[in-house]
Write an enzyme that holds these catalytic residues in place. Structure first.
Site, PDB file in Angstrom:
ATOM      1  N   GLY A 178       0.431  -0.907  -0.410  1.00 31.98           N
ATOM      2  CA  GLY A 178      -0.159   0.123  -0.021  1.00 31.98           C
ATOM      3  C   GLY A 178       0.945   1.066  -0.058  1.00 31.98           C
ATOM      4  O   GLY A 178       2.404   0.724  -0.238  1.00 31.98           O
ATOM      5  N   ASN A 179       0.140   2.253   0.180  1.00 28.43           N
ATOM      6  CA  ASN A 179       0.854   3.267   0.138  1.00 28.43           C
ATOM      7  C   ASN A 179       0.216   4.647   1.473  1.00 28.43           C
ATOM      8  O   ASN A 179      -0.556   3.941   2.178  1.00 28.43           O
ATOM      9  CB  ASN A 179       0.832   4.147  -0.791  1.00 28.43           C
ATOM     10  CG  ASN A 179      -0.014   4.592  -1.186  1.00 28.43           C
ATOM     11  OD1 ASN A 179      -1.455   5.220  -0.920  1.00 28.43           O
ATOM     12  ND2 ASN A 179      -0.679   4.287  -2.828  1.00 28.43           N
TER      13      ASN A 179
END
Ligand code: PMT
Length: 364
Positions: A178-179
């Site tokens: 993810g980020n």
């Protein structure tokens, strides 16, 4: 009132130490409200909350900001704010030391994150002959801000797509790549457009702002974001792609949780769909705004603006503490494909969103 507004006035206990009820009743031409339990209405806070199109708190003291930041509702003003879905504008006024206190900084950051608008304070004369930052802005400026927030309905009839949040690319049923996107920037863009009258299609991986003009599709991966965005192109006037979308994902998702005992896995990656490029290709008549998350220099964004086939690119340096992922403020540079650049100061994300729509409306 001179500008044609209807007005209801709430005076807090502290306000009554400075101005009398009679004075404000005479000016407003109607009784002022002072008490949550005045016996006149069974529920004065919800009556006022539903009636108001905007609630302005001027002056907003440090104590009031603290109460509002934690969502307190023990008096008529804070209960009315809690019960309302109308935009809220606070005009802080206090001594410099109080304004600069870490607690007040935290409270204002929280309020901005909650979508509250702040105007001021400015530097100038304070009480007790002091001088510094903490003076309330002049009333004319508060009124201009009210008009700006309520908006001229200048996006009536427009349909816009906004993407927000960060995508998650599954590795196995438990883990993902993810980020750090919180969705604050995209949500602010969606909310501002909705308040200005646009019909907003928001494709997001995080919680969305509550507004009758916003319809939400919640997604997780880049693939889902692409499918949702591309399915909402019919009659689309503007698309603003503020989401942080993964460029690569694991080529294979393990159906079982990968076990530690089998040792570290090797992940073979494959590219994800480019959501923005798909919008440009499928809907060339849509005015397309891309974002660019850069680290350090924003120079690469100039090249990106040309490559990405956007009408406008909003570049932000995500390595700065006041900009990018998770912050309540953002410092952006607008770039056009022909290389024009416009560097904005650090602003709240709500303000960036508002100015961005002003720019889009001007240019499209
Ligand atoms: O959500 P916040 O915490 O408020 O943070 C805001 C933000 C930093 C996420 C936002 O301001 C921002 O910069 N969004 C874009 C992040 C990004 O993915 O940048 P990029 O340079 O990698 O991508 C360029 C553009 O292509 C973006 O508009 C992106 O949405 C789009 N893209 C990227 C990859 C992909 N597979 N599909 C895309 O559509």
């Amino acid at each position: 009132m001179e500008a044609g507004a209807e007005l209801e006035v709430i005076l807090t206990d502290a306000a009554q130490q400075f101005v009398g009820q009679q004075t404000l009743s005479a000016i407003a031409g109607r009784p002022v409200h002072t008490n949550l339990f005045d016996g006149l209405s069974p529920s004065p806070h919800t009556d006022l909350a539903r009636w108001a199109e905007i609630i302005v708190v001027a002056p907003a003291t440090a104590n009031f900001l603290a109460r509002a930041a934690i969502g307190g509702g023990s008096d008529l003003l804070s209960a009315t704010l809690l019960a309302s879905r109308a935009p809220r504008l606070f005009a802080p006024a206090m001594h410099t030391e109080m304004w600069e206190q870490p607690a007040t900084r935290r409270n204002t950051a929280q309020l901005l994150a909650d979508g509250v608008y702040l105007v001021g304070p400015v530097e100038g004369a304070l009480t007790s002959g002091d001088h510094g930052t903490g003076r309330m802005v002049e009333p004319d400026e508060i009124i201009s801000e009210v008009i700006r927030i309520l908006g001229p309905g200048d996006m009536d009839g427009l349909t816009v797509l906004v993407t927000a949040g960060g995508t998650r690319e599954p590795i196995d049923p438990v883990r993902y790549i993810g980020n750090r996107s919180s969705g604050k920037m995209g949500n602010a863009i969606a909310l501002d457009a909705a308040r200005r009258g646009a019909r907003v299609r928001l494709v997001t991986s995080v919680g969305a702002p509550d507004h009758e003009n916003i319809s939400v599709v919640t997604v997780e991966s880049a693939q889902e974001m692409a499918e949702a965005a591309w399915a909402s192109l019919e009659g689309l006037d503007v698309a603003v792609m503020a989401a942080a979308v993964a460029d690569f994902r694991p080529g294979k998702t393990s159906e079982a949780k990968i076990d530690r005992s089998s040792g570290p896995p090797t992940l073979a990656m494959e590219p994800t769909p480019d959501v923005l490029a798909g919008v440009a290709e499928r809907s060339p008549e849509t005015y397309l705004v891309g974002f660019a998350a850069e680290v350090g220099s924003l120079d690469r964004a100039i090249d990106k603006a040309k490559r990405k086939k956007v009408d406008l690119l909003v570049a932000n340096d995500v390595s700065r503490p006041d900009s990018g992922f998770g912050t309540d403020t953002n410092q952006v540079m607008l770039v056009t494909p022909d290389g024009q650049q416009d560097v904005w100061p650090t602003l709240s994300k709500a303000e960036v969103a508002h100015r961005l729509w002003d720019t889009v409306l001007e240019r499209r």
